[in-house]
Scaffold this motif. Structure first.
Motif, PDB file in Angstrom:
ATOM      1  N   TYR A 188      11.683  87.240 112.239  1.00  0.00           N
ATOM      2  CA  TYR A 188      10.302  87.708 112.431  1.00  0.00           C
ATOM      3  C   TYR A 188       9.931  87.760 113.905  1.00  0.00           C
ATOM      4  O   TYR A 188       9.450  88.778 114.400  1.00  0.00           O
ATOM      5  N   THR A 189      10.174  86.671 114.636  1.00  0.00           N
ATOM      6  CA  THR A 189       9.703  86.603 116.024  1.00  0.00           C
ATOM      7  C   THR A 189      10.336  87.659 116.911  1.00  0.00           C
ATOM      8  O   THR A 189       9.697  88.183 117.822  1.00  0.00           O
ATOM      9  N   HIS A 190      11.600  88.006 116.660  1.00  0.00           N
ATOM     10  CA  HIS A 190      12.330  88.918 117.536  1.00  0.00           C
ATOM     11  C   HIS A 190      12.587  90.287 116.914  1.00  0.00           C
ATOM     12  O   HIS A 190      13.218  91.133 117.532  1.00  0.00           O
ATOM     13  N   ALA A 191      12.108  90.515 115.720  1.00  0.00           N
ATOM     14  CA  ALA A 191      12.414  91.758 115.015  1.00  0.00           C
ATOM     15  C   ALA A 191      11.710  92.948 115.656  1.00  0.00           C
ATOM     16  O   ALA A 191      10.516  92.882 115.952  1.00  0.00           O
ATOM     17  N   PRO A 192      12.409  94.068 115.856  1.00  0.00           N
ATOM     18  CA  PRO A 192      11.771  95.261 116.405  1.00  0.00           C
ATOM     19  C   PRO A 192      10.552  95.706 115.592  1.00  0.00           C
ATOM     20  O   PRO A 192       9.559  96.153 116.166  1.00  0.00           O
ATOM     21  N   ALA A 193      10.637  95.573 114.278  1.00  0.00           N
ATOM     22  CA  ALA A 193       9.515  95.984 113.436  1.00  0.00           C
ATOM     23  C   ALA A 193       8.272  95.149 113.707  1.00  0.00           C
ATOM     24  O   ALA A 193       7.141  95.639 113.620  1.00  0.00           O
ATOM     25  N   THR A 194       8.472  93.874 114.046  1.00  0.00           N
ATOM     26  CA  THR A 194       7.341  93.004 114.389  1.00  0.00           C
ATOM     27  C   THR A 194       6.805  93.335 115.773  1.00  0.00           C
ATOM     28  O   THR A 194       5.606  93.542 115.966  1.00  0.00           O
ATOM     29  N   LEU A 195       7.701  93.395 116.741  1.00  0.00           N
ATOM     30  CA  LEU A 195       7.287  93.558 118.137  1.00  0.00           C
ATOM     31  C   LEU A 195       6.642  94.919 118.392  1.00  0.00           C
ATOM     32  O   LEU A 195       5.768  95.041 119.259  1.00  0.00           O
TER      33      LEU A 195
END
Length: 409
Positions: free
Chosen positions: A277-284
């Motif tokens: 979650y913290t580093h996922a492209p979809a999140t960022l």
């Protein structure tokens, strides 16, 4: 002490949690019993455990995503295998069995009334790895706080546990010096009210956060947090009120700091999430206000960043730098690389990267900051990039850098 032979099948690979969440009693049991267990391969991240460097037996080989903490000594000695991967790739690598994952060692909080434990201050890659690990062994530490943001682990999931009541490992601390503070002031000038910040831990990130005390409504979304977070929360600066997602909440994967930080986590608006979650492209990509602030070992005159190798020794990692720098440059607010202008008597702004490895592409860097100013690179051609980078290099190296600029620039 736990007898690991009961739980580690012949040839089974092992991983364990990193940094302040490292389950040292289990790691030390592995070191003590490796002679009986036979050759093993293990994965670990950042470690401050000196036993790994002093007493690593030939029958235990270590693999990591970088040469961090005590792993630098193993890298220098040729005893460390490094995976040059983005931090965001670790969840998939565990899922596909590309890293040792037969047995996992974790440090967790005491079970709650429902018999479930929290990964506490070390969620990061551990939460993702747990899903793909058949055998889990836990150190249940009475002092590990039960953090929120990630599902807890039922006691029944552990093949064995050891119970401890020991202080959590505090992060090694070095106070920011005058150079750190000068760089921090230049970085702080680039941060606007309402931005969501990403940065690592250490003296320079600490100095940057302290320089932001006059800002308003800042958010925070990063792989790690340190003590400086507490000061900005107490001052009402880190409200997260303008974050596009997770409003009002500090998002992180791990805490690396002091006992005071660990004890106060439960009262602060912090959620611990896995790397997926913290580093996922979809999140960022949803954080349009994201400002990434990352460090470097060297930067070349086109803006390429080396953050892994110094003088032929791997001392850093790809880590999350590219994950966050690319997101900040493409869909966020700004990607910043902060670097001291000198390393000893050498310039860190170089004609070419001497480490030979590009960690972060020049296309993912908006600004390079040193103690001498900020070189804004977005939208600049190669010749202009070189001029701007030379302007923030150490003065005694600028003439040599100017002479080194290729004719094609």
């Amino acid at each position: 002490m736990i007898e690991l032979a009961r739980y580690l099948a012949p040839g089974a690979g092992v991983w364990w949690s990193q940094a302040s969440a490292e389950p040292r009693p289990l790691v030390h049991a592995l070191l003590d019993q490796i002679g009986e267990l036979g050759p093993r391969r293990a994965f670990c991240g950042l470690t401050w455990d000196e036993r790994l460097t002093r007493e690593l037996p030939d029958t235990l080989s270590l693999v990591s995503y970088g040469g961090l903490g005590e792993l630098r000594a193993l890298s220098r000695a040729g005893r460390l295998d490094v995976l040059p991967c983005h931090y965001s790739a670790l969840p998939r690598m565990f899922a596909e069995g590309l890293v040792p994952r037969d047995v996992g060692f974790v440090q967790v909080s005491p079970p709650d009334a429902d018999g479930t434990c929290s990964l506490g201050i070390g969620v990061d890659y551990a939460a993702d790895a747990v899903r793909h690990t058949p055998v889990l062994i836990a150190e249940i530490n009475q002092r590990m706080p039960a953090t929120v943001g990630t599902p807890r682990i039922p006691l029944s999931r552990f093949a064995a546990v050891v119970e401890t009541d020991r202080p959590l490992q505090q992060a090694p601390e070095r106070s920011p010096d005058a150079t750190d503070q000068a760089i921090a002031r230049n970085v702080a000038d680039l941060v606007e009210d309402g931005n969501t910040l990403q940065m690592g831990v250490g003296p320079l990130p600490s100095a940057v956060l302290d320089c932001l005390a006059g800002h308003r409504d800042l958010g925070f979304h990063s792989g790690m947090i340190s003590d400086s977070i507490m000061r900005l929360v107490d001052k009402g600066v880190l409200t997260g009120a303008r974050k596009e997602i997770d409003q009002g909440t500090i998002i992180t994967g791990a805490a690396l700091g002091s006992t005071e930080l660990y004890e106060r986590l439960v009262e602060m608006p912090i959620e611990f999430r896995p790397a997926s979650y913290t580093h996922a492209p979809a999140t960022l990509s949803r954080l349009r206000s994201l400002v990434s602030i990352n460090s470097a070992i060297e930067v070349d005159l086109t803006g390429q960043v080396g953050a892994e190798i110094r003088r032929g020794v791997l001392i850093g990692a790809v880590g999350g730098q590219v994950d966050f720098s690319r997101a900040a440059a493409l869909t966020g607010a700004r990607s910043i690389i902060a670097v001291r202008a000198r390393s000893g008597a050498e310039s860190t702004i170089k004609p070419v990267l001497e480490g030979g490895v590009v960690t972060t592409s020049r296309s993912d860097v908006d600004v390079v900051v040193t103690e001498y100013g900020a070189a804004h690179l977005r939208g600049c051609d190669l010749a202009e990039r070189a001029r701007r980078l030379i302007a923030v290099a150490a003065p005694e190296h600028q003439e040599a850098l100017e002479r080194s600029v290729p004719d094609r620039f």
